[in-house]
Design a protein around this motif. Structure first.
Motif, mmCIF file in Angstrom:
data_model
loop_
_atom_site.group_PDB
_atom_site.id
_atom_site.type_symbol
_atom_site.label_atom_id
_atom_site.label_comp_id
_atom_site.label_asym_id
_atom_site.label_seq_id
_atom_site.Cartn_x
_atom_site.Cartn_y
_atom_site.Cartn_z
ATOM 1 N N UNK A 1 12.668 4.578 2.079
ATOM 2 C CA UNK A 1 11.890 3.774 1.171
ATOM 3 C C UNK A 1 12.038 2.295 1.282
ATOM 4 N N UNK B 1 10.000 -3.434 5.500
ATOM 5 C CA UNK B 1 8.995 -3.630 6.886
ATOM 6 C C UNK B 1 7.640 -4.128 6.577
ATOM 7 N N UNK C 1 0.764 -1.184 0.139
ATOM 8 C CA UNK C 1 0.177 0.154 0.080
ATOM 9 C C UNK C 1 0.964 1.372 -0.045
ATOM 10 N N UNK D 1 4.344 5.671 2.319
ATOM 11 C CA UNK D 1 4.279 7.035 2.666
ATOM 12 C C UNK D 1 4.312 7.214 4.326
ATOM 13 N N UNK D 2 3.547 6.584 4.699
ATOM 14 C CA UNK D 2 3.306 6.814 6.477
ATOM 15 C C UNK D 2 4.695 6.431 6.810
ATOM 16 N N UNK D 3 5.397 5.384 6.517
ATOM 17 C CA UNK D 3 6.573 4.901 7.085
ATOM 18 C C UNK D 3 7.693 6.146 6.939
ATOM 19 N N UNK D 4 7.583 6.588 5.622
ATOM 20 C CA UNK D 4 8.623 7.553 5.209
ATOM 21 C C UNK D 4 8.597 8.755 5.836
ATOM 22 N N UNK D 5 7.459 9.022 6.028
ATOM 23 C CA UNK D 5 7.175 10.110 6.864
ATOM 24 C C UNK D 5 7.728 10.390 8.280
ATOM 25 N N UNK D 6 7.835 9.008 8.664
ATOM 26 C CA UNK D 6 8.582 8.963 10.110
ATOM 27 C C UNK D 6 9.971 8.676 9.839
ATOM 28 N N UNK E 1 0.254 4.224 0.574
ATOM 29 C CA UNK E 1 -0.173 4.950 1.697
ATOM 30 C C UNK E 1 0.597 4.595 2.853
ATOM 31 N N UNK E 2 0.793 3.515 3.066
ATOM 32 C CA UNK E 2 1.487 2.796 4.024
ATOM 33 C C UNK E 2 2.962 3.039 3.972
ATOM 34 N N UNK F 1 5.560 -7.344 7.630
ATOM 35 C CA UNK F 1 4.360 -7.003 8.048
ATOM 36 C C UNK F 1 3.363 -7.964 7.567
#
Ligand SMILES: Nc1ncnc2c1ncn2[C@@H]1O[C@H](COP(=O)(O)OP(=O)(O)O)[C@@H](O)[C@H]1O
Ligand SMILES: [Mg+2]
Lengths: 248, 444
Positions: free
Chosen positions: B399, B405, B385, B390-395, B387-388, B409
């Motif tokens: 990439x 990860x 996904x 991006x969520x990880x990268x924004x943290x 979106x997921x 998962x």
């Protein structure tokens, strides 16, 4: 200082502008609120600051601490101090909250040539921060946000923020879906991070949040543009009159 | 089944190899006759092809164009150091190791000291023993309608015969290593008897050293007595010049518990058959697996869970991560006999496609003849996904690391089925190595 100059954003493969020639300055250490009706482009602005794919920045720049961050990857921006608290925090099945937090923290530390945290150092920090936010450690052993209530997700976002200690914070409707108690806890968490070194952009649809996180300035975003700015009283005024005056 | 009169070159050469090598294969006269009938049966059946329902997606008849002779009984060139290197993370599993090199038991590379603690015999010795009971005979002849099974019986050179009357202190690790100095077909057979109430972890590793093509045919038969608890793990990391055909035949006694797990990342072509037969009431089988494929790899996992006794529970959870042009296949059949009331069976197969050219086929089949049963199946095919990511990268997570990860998962709930921590650690490290290799390949 965060400086957004003449920003124009459309979706990729679609020429219609969502953000239209938007300029905004948030001096270092200040908290600015962005209020606006649904669909006005608030989340789009937040996403573009964090570097999300799917948007086209057709013009303008976003300068954070003297650097135009638009060419940086999201992970580079995170290491550069940018943090976005998501309007809808994502669920990451199969990855424990603690693992996620630690992976993120260490990635940022490596990027900034800092030593990574040892397990005891990390655990001490996470215990303290989660206690501040009334988050049970057991919750962090579970997969990220999976099965969390709306309020728990938002608190988990603030915990990530507290752990990563960013310098530019964008909160996208962090108040939505929170009851009054959760709102107080979250606001306290945010206020703890306020300081001379931190700049915050608090996006909200309702004035209520701004009773707890008191902004230095309030901007009204409508139809992709800043339509007005003022002090915290502007938020109160908007609460009474609504956004109709700013339509088009 | 329609008889096929025209034999392919590969089929002909397999039959010819038997004539050429059968004298050298271990076994008393009874075994020699069993082998002869097996190859005769093979010449009737031929290689399985896509018109046979169970082989719908893996047409061996057209895929196998070359066959290889059994390996020469050469002096082993393998030393412990090389073996450990190739075992990679699996060297950290504290277990009694039984090593088979090119289908021959290697006592030097096995843990001899531990062997006194339980009843172990290399099958090549067992096959030579004169007093062969009918029961023993039956073990070797029970596969008469399975072309790969009869090939195994015809050509088996060695394997582990274990008779576990009490619980060993450590897991037992059967290591099948092919050295690939020249192209070869390696055929092994493992037969394991688990006594009443024993608790055992049995691991099978398949590795190759060298890049010569190999064809591996491995058959493992488990006989689990009432109340026994068995963990059975397979780690398959053969080279991409390998064709891997494996079958597990699991017989479960009353109130026994069986946890099977297959980690599969090697071989250009692999077929993993798992047959679970409930022979007593109230037994539990929980079988799962993780398959990682890239390039043009093809992996077919085909299961049959046969509920012939009441009150049994079966669970299957299989995960496929497929990159490039690879192809994953899951066929899962649950049969519930009319007397198998209170059966509880569930199967799930999930694929994560990393490339638009990869492909996943899932075919569930329920054959239910009892009325008071709970059976279900589910199959999904997803992508990572964005979106997921991006969520990880924004943290701050880069990439490639974010994607790894999220792959981890995806595999997590299957991996959770592996209860032994040192084994699950081993597998997670293999998975992470695979992800790293994947991203470094892509970067170059
Ligand atoms: N991925 C998307 N696909 C289609 N339209 C989008 C997408 N993202 C945003 N939009 C449109 O852009 C406008 C602004 O959306 P958004 O930034 O989410 O507004 P807000 O957060 O203020 O409610 C809306 O009209 C919305 O429909
Ligand atoms: Mg929004």
């Amino acid at each position: 200082m965060l400086e957004i100059n003449n920003l124009c954003v459309s979706l990729k493969n679609n020429n219609t502008l969502i953000i239209k020639d938007l300029s905004l300055i948030v001096p270092k250490g200040e908290v600015h609120a962005i209020m606006g009706p649904n669909g006005s482009g608030k989340s789009t602005l937040a996403h573009v600051i964090a570097g999300k794919d799917g948007y086209e920045v057709t013009d303008g720049e976003i300068i954070w601490n003297g650097t135009n961050i638009l060419n940086q990857t999201p992970e580079e921006r995170a290491a550069f101090g940018v943090f976005l608290a998501f309007q809808y925090p994502m669920e990451v099945p199969g990855v424990a909250g603690l693992t996620f937090l630690r992976t993120a923290m260490n990635a940022i530390r490596r990027k900034n040539d800092q030593e990574t945290l040892t397990t005891p150092q990390f655990m001490r920090l996470v215990k303290q921060k989660s206690a501040d936010l009334h988050i049970d450690m057991e919750m962090l052993k579970r997969p990220v946000n999976v099965g969390f209530s709306g309020g728990e997700k938002k608190r988990a976002e603030i915990l990530q923020m507290a752990m990563l200690a960013p310098s530019l914070i964008v909160l996208d409707e962090t108040d939505s879906g929170l009851d009054i108690d959760a709102l107080k806890i979250v606001s306290e968490g945010v206020n703890t991070l306020r300081g001379a070194d931190r700049t915050m952009l608090v996006i909200t649809h309702y004035q209520r949040l701004l009773d707890y996180i008191i902004p230095n300035k309030v901007h009204v975003l409508a139809n992709g543009q800043i339509k007005g700015s003022g002090d915290k009283n502007l938020a109160l005024k908007l609460e009474k009159s609504g956004y109709t005056a700013y339509a088009n | 089944m329609k008889a096929i009169t025209e034999r392919t070159e590969a089929e002909k050469s397999l039959i010819q190899y038997f004539e050429q090598f059968s004298a050298k294969l271990p076994g008393n006269n009874t075994v020699k006759n069993i082998r002869k009938s097996a190859i005769a049966r093979f010449s009737q059946l031929g290689l399985p092809h896509s018109q046979i329902e169970e082989w719908k997606y893996t047409d061996l008849r057209s895929i196998i164009t070359h066959t290889f002779a059994p390996p020469e009984q050469e002096q082993a060139t393998l030393d412990a150091f090389k073996l450990d290197l190739q075992l990679n993370h699996a060297i950290n599993i504290d277990a009694t190791r039984l090593t088979f090199v090119n289908g021959q038991f290697d006592s030097i590379l096995s843990d001899k000291a531990d062997l006194d603690n339980f009843d172990f015999k290399p099958i090549n010795l067992a096959l030579k023993e004169q007093n062969f009971s009918n029961a023993q005979k039956k073990v070797y002849t029970s596969l008469n309608n399975d072309p790969i099974g009869v090939l195994n019986t015809a050509f088996m050179s060695d394997g582990a015969l274990l008779n576990l009357k009490s619980s060993p202190t450590k897991p037992i690790h059967i290591v099948h290593v092919t050295t690939g100095n020249r192209p070869a077909a390696v055929t092994t057979r493992n037969i394991v008897y688990f006594g009443k109430g024993v608790k055992v972890t049995l691991i099978e590793s398949f590795i190759t050293i060298g890049s010569q093509p190999t064809q591996v045919n491995s058959l493992t038969q488990l006989f689990i007595a009432p109340n026994a608890e068995v963990n059975h793990i397979k780690i398959q990391r053969e080279s991409e010049a390998s064709t891997h055909l494996s079958k597990w035949l699991v017989n479960l006694g009353a109130k026994s518990s069986y946890k099977g797990f297959q980690y599969s990342q090697g071989a250009e072509l692999s077929r993993n058959e798992i047959n679970v037969n409930f022979k007593g009431a109230n037994a539990v089988a929980d079988v799962s697996g993780i398959t990682l494929l890239h390039g043009t790899q093809h992996c077919d996992t085909t299961m049959v869970i046969d509920h012939s006794e009441p009150g049994c529970e079966s669970r299957e959870l299989f995960k496929f991560i497929l990159d490039d042009c690879s192809r994953g296949i899951f066929q899962g059949k649950i049969i519930v006999n009319s007397r198998a009331q209170k059966t509880d069976g569930k199967q799930t197969a999930q694929a994560l496609l990393l490339s638009s050219s990869s492909d996943f086929n899932s075919k569930p089949e329920l054959e239910i003849y009892a009325d008071d049963v709970t059976c279900g199946h589910g199959s999904t095919c997803t992508q990572i996904d964005p979106e997921l990511v991006f969520y990880c990268r924004s943290r701050g997570i880069p990439e490639a690391e974010a994607r790894a990860l999220l792959m981890e998962s995806f595999a997590a709930n299957a991996l959770e089925k592996v209860v032994d921590e040192s084994i699950s650690e081993t597998i997670i490290k293999e998975i992470r190595d695979w992800f790293v290799e994947l991203t470094t390949c892509k970067e170059h």
